[in-house]
Design a protein around this motif. Structure first.
Motif, short mmCIF file in Angstrom:
data_model
loop_
_atom_site.label_atom_id
_atom_site.label_comp_id
_atom_site.label_asym_id
_atom_site.label_seq_id
_atom_site.Cartn_x
_atom_site.Cartn_y
_atom_site.Cartn_z
N ALA A 210 42.38 46.28 58.95
CA ALA A 210 42.06 45.07 59.86
C ALA A 210 41.13 45.29 60.81
O ALA A 210 40.28 44.26 61.13
N THR A 273 48.10 39.75 56.48
CA THR A 273 47.40 38.58 57.26
C THR A 273 47.95 38.33 58.78
O THR A 273 46.85 38.07 59.53
N THR A 276 45.25 40.74 60.31
CA THR A 276 43.86 40.05 60.27
C THR A 276 43.79 39.05 61.49
O THR A 276 42.88 38.89 62.18
N ARG A 284 39.38 45.23 67.42
CA ARG A 284 38.58 45.06 66.20
C ARG A 284 37.15 45.71 66.22
O ARG A 284 36.51 44.94 67.20
#
Length: 287
Positions: A210, A273, A276, A284
């Protein structure tokens, strides 16, 4: 209906409040400081102190149902839930929905499970119709990984941890919304989990995907974990309760319940999920 949500700014409350509002319910978001509380603007932020029963009658006036969530980790949960349940009954609330833990379902003797077990009995005896929710480990607890993910490209797990099935806070909130607003949940106790069992290594790999970079998995001893909790301001007794819960629950952490799918008619949200959605907290990598 008018529904009072305690813990309105926490992991579950911040998901529950908008879900109830979207169902057309009136929501009072309970907080000690309405001026600074971050709640859905459609809700009414109301001020009360669960440690002070005298502050509760005004916020419960005209309330039909109450979501009962307190800070059980620091030991005051039982008194707070007793105050809230007693005041809700006196105010004429028809329904109480309490957030507990699967530790009670499995007969856990750690401090956290014992506190929730006693609080469950308070809720059952208060008078209004009740529903008890017993979730397992929260996916949101993996936000503890954020600092080391950003600074070390590593995530840390406790030496007692093994494969587990975690649940998304939004799934807990969705079940709570159902129990607060729909018939048929009175007198029911629901153990709640996600739908997939993942080892710590699989969790680290999922988060790595992710955020777009490799995050190494580091296993911490109890002494190393205490240093981290101490830095976050945890008292020793609360830490000891957490460790006892972790050590005592390792064999049941991988047991999956189908309650979420049964009640919501959909599969539970996945850890991928959640990763993310929360990837920015872990740094990120830009695309």
């Amino acid at each position: 209906m008018t529904i009072l949500v305690s813990g309105a700014t926490g992991k579950i409350g911040r998901e529950l409040v908008p879900l109830l509002l979207d169902r057309g319910e009136a929501v009072r978001a309970l907080t000690r400081d309405p001026a600074s509380a971050k709640v859905d603007p459609r809700a009414e932020a109301v001020k009360a102190d669960l440690d002070d029963p005298a502050t509760l009658p005004p916020v419960l006036d005209g309330v039909d149902a109450v979501f009962v969530l307190t800070n059980g980790h620091r030991g005051e949960g039982l008194a707070q839930e007793t105050h809230l349940a007693t005041a809700a009954a006196k105010a004429g609330a028809a329904r109480l929905v309490k957030l507990s833990t699967t530790g009670v379902h499995f007969g856990g003797t750690d401090r956290i499970s014992a506190g929730h077990r006693a609080a469950e009995e308070v809720i059952r005896a208060a008078g209004p119709a009740w529903t008890i929710l017993q979730p397992g480990g929260f996916m949101d607890n993996r936000l503890w990984w954020a600092k080391t993910a950003r600074e070390e490209n590593a995530v840390h797990v406790f030496e007692a941890e093994d494969a587990s099935v975690m649940i998304h806070a939004r799934d807990i909130a969705a079940v709570a919304a159902e129990a607060l607003t729909a018939p048929g949940h009175e007198g029911r106790t629901y153990p709640l989990t996600g739908g997939e069992v993942l080892t710590p290594a699989e969790q680290a790999a999922t988060l790595s995907a992710a955020v777009g970079r490799r995050l190494d998995l580091v296993v911490d001893t109890e002494a190393e974990l205490w240093a981290q909790f101490q830095a976050k301001g945890w008292p020793r007794e609360s830490f000891d309760g957490f460790v006892a819960l972790k050590r005592g629950s390792v064999e049941r952490e991988s047991i999956v319940f189908d309650t979420v799918e049964t009640l919501l008619d959909r599969a539970p949200l996945t850890f991928a999920t959640w990763c993310t959605e929360n990837a920015p907290a872990f740094g990120r990598r830009a695309a």
